[in-house]
Motif scaffolding. Structure first.
Motif, PDB file in Angstrom:
ATOM      1  N   VAL A  96       0.591 -67.910  44.727  1.00  7.82           N
ATOM      2  CA  VAL A  96       1.568 -66.958  45.249  1.00  7.82           C
ATOM      3  C   VAL A  96       1.328 -66.765  46.745  1.00  7.82           C
ATOM      4  N   LYS A  97       2.403 -66.489  47.473  1.00  5.83           N
ATOM      5  CA  LYS A  97       2.278 -66.233  48.912  1.00  5.83           C
ATOM      6  C   LYS A  97       3.418 -65.311  49.317  1.00  5.83           C
ATOM      7  N   LYS A 101      -5.522 -67.137  32.906  1.00  8.07           N
ATOM      8  CA  LYS A 101      -5.636 -68.083  34.021  1.00  8.07           C
ATOM      9  C   LYS A 101      -5.984 -67.333  35.294  1.00  8.07           C
ATOM     10  N   THR A 102      -6.385 -68.093  36.307  1.00  8.62           N
ATOM     11  CA  THR A 102      -6.745 -67.465  37.579  1.00  8.62           C
ATOM     12  C   THR A 102      -5.641 -67.673  38.607  1.00  8.62           C
ATOM     13  N   PRO A 103      -4.982 -66.588  39.036  1.00  8.02           N
ATOM     14  CA  PRO A 103      -3.975 -66.732  40.087  1.00  8.02           C
ATOM     15  C   PRO A 103      -4.650 -66.758  41.460  1.00  8.02           C
ATOM     16  N   ARG A 104      -3.924 -67.175  42.471  1.00  7.30           N
ATOM     17  CA  ARG A 104      -4.511 -67.212  43.818  1.00  7.30           C
ATOM     18  C   ARG A 104      -3.437 -67.097  44.895  1.00  7.30           C
ATOM     19  N   MET A 133     -13.045 -61.002  39.271  1.00  5.03           N
ATOM     20  CA  MET A 133     -12.204 -62.169  39.573  1.00  5.03           C
ATOM     21  C   MET A 133     -10.762 -61.921  39.124  1.00  5.03           C
ATOM     22  N   ASP A 134      -9.824 -62.442  39.890  1.00  7.14           N
ATOM     23  CA  ASP A 134      -8.420 -62.269  39.518  1.00  7.14           C
ATOM     24  C   ASP A 134      -8.121 -63.000  38.206  1.00  7.14           C
ATOM     25  N   GLU A 135      -7.172 -62.449  37.493  1.00  5.81           N
ATOM     26  CA  GLU A 135      -6.867 -63.011  36.181  1.00  5.81           C
ATOM     27  C   GLU A 135      -5.416 -62.725  35.830  1.00  5.81           C
ATOM     28  N   LEU A 136      -4.762 -63.701  35.207  1.00  6.15           N
ATOM     29  CA  LEU A 136      -3.430 -63.463  34.666  1.00  6.15           C
ATOM     30  C   LEU A 136      -3.483 -63.692  33.163  1.00  6.15           C
ATOM     31  N   ILE A 137      -3.029 -62.700  32.418  1.00  9.26           N
ATOM     32  CA  ILE A 137      -3.044 -62.782  30.956  1.00  9.26           C
ATOM     33  C   ILE A 137      -1.613 -62.844  30.444  1.00  9.26           C
ATOM     34  N   ARG A 138      -1.408 -63.787  29.531  1.00 12.41           N
ATOM     35  CA  ARG A 138      -0.122 -63.867  28.830  1.00 12.41           C
ATOM     36  C   ARG A 138      -0.409 -63.483  27.379  1.00 12.41           C
ATOM     37  N   ALA A 139       0.369 -62.560  26.851  1.00  6.81           N
ATOM     38  CA  ALA A 139       0.083 -62.091  25.494  1.00  6.81           C
ATOM     39  C   ALA A 139       1.370 -61.675  24.788  1.00  6.81           C
TER      40      ALA A 139
END
Ligand SMILES: [Zn+2]
Length: 298
Positions: free
Chosen positions: A86-87, A231-234, A1-7
């Motif tokens: 995003v597009k 979070k999950t981006p799309r 699954m897509d994922e965005l990580i902030r760290a």
């Protein structure tokens, strides 16, 4: 699954944004029916735009990332925001070039050497913030890093990769944006640069099944990596008939009047998702009279 990580790492001296974007890039590939080189360019742009837009302050703020060069891709534009939707689209989705000597897809060849990378941030103010830099390499990651260094004086390293399978589907896609915060130790920046250069290709690691977190742990080993958010981006297009009507109105009274007098049906297609919007002669008449009423009120 897509994922965005902030760290963060090294007590906040390094800001990290990283995303696994295989699913959303595959979605974009299907919508635009991109050929492999086009998929790599659009995928890198979508991932880069996603990372850049994820740090916008307000929910409604939008970031547009555009690269326009003299190559056969005829430019690429993506938009994103804090909501991680995003597009994007390519001028020429069927762009496909022979692979480079190192076996990688020739994204810079598709983009072209002459042109600009432009970042537009619309934060609901009267005028959007627009900043652009000349194309640096056309490989996208280096261009974004160059933009941050020149335009925002933030030393940055960007890694972006899209791996296209033999059947042209997306096998892996992702990106990492590392930024040094003011007051950092220059030695730390050097060490990080060295690690980024020595790192195996991001898409190879992702294709082997490594998670983005594992990849970050290796890259930032011994630097006290702290994951703050996942979070999950799309891929998502927010077009609507109302927005398309607004675009028609923005043509101006005269243009609308011409359209109306031509007496034809208009069909407009959304660049981002391919949805068709049909406007009959009558519809255009209504839009024309509504926009005329608005103009008189002003
Ligand atoms: Zn759309």
């Amino acid at each position: 699954m897509d994922e965005l990580i902030r760290a963060t790492a090294q007590e906040g001296m390094i800001r990290i944004l990283a995303a696994d974007t295989k699913t959303l890039v595959e979605e974009a590939r299907k919508i635009h029916d991109t050929a492999p080189t086009g998929s790599a360019l659009l995928g890198r742009m979508l991932t880069g735009g996603l990372l850049m837009g994820s740090v916008l302050k307000n929910a409604k703020d939008r970031l547009t990332l555009q690269i326009k060069g003299d190559g056969p891709a005829q430019g690429c534009l993506v938009t994103s925001g804090r909501n991680l939707a995003v597009k994007g689209y390519l001028g020429n989705p069927s762009v496909d070039l022979p692979k480079k000597e190192n076996g990688k897809l020739d994204v810079s060849g598709a983009v072209g050497k002459e042109g600009r990378l432009t970042v537009i941030m619309d934060m609901g103010l009267k005028e959007p913030y627009v900043s652009s830099v000349p194309i640096f390499t056309g490989e996208i990651a280096e261009d974004i890093a160059y933009y941050y260094t020149v335009s925002e004086q933030t030393p940055s390293a960007v890694i972006l990769g899209v791996l296209v399978d033999v059947n042209h589907t997306i096998k892996a896609s992702g990106g990492i944006l590392l930024q040094m915060m003011p007051g950092h130790d220059p030695m730390l920046a050097d060490l990080l640069t060295y690690r980024v250069e020595e790192m195996r290709p991001l898409t190879s690691l992702l294709a082997e099944g490594k998670s983005m977190e594992e990849i970050l742990e290796d890259l930032l080993f011994g630097m006290d990596l702290k994951i703050q958010e996942r979070k999950t981006p799309r891929y998502e297009c927010d077009c609507s008939r109302g927005r398309v009507e607004a675009a028609l109105i923005s043509l101006g009274q005269r243009e609308l009047q011409n359209l109306y007098e031509e007496g034809k049906e208009e069909e407009l297609t959304c660049h981002f998702c391919g949805k068709h919007y049909r406007f009959s002669h009558e519809d255009i008449g209504i839009i024309l009279s509504e926009s005329a009423a608005k103009t008189t009120k002003l």
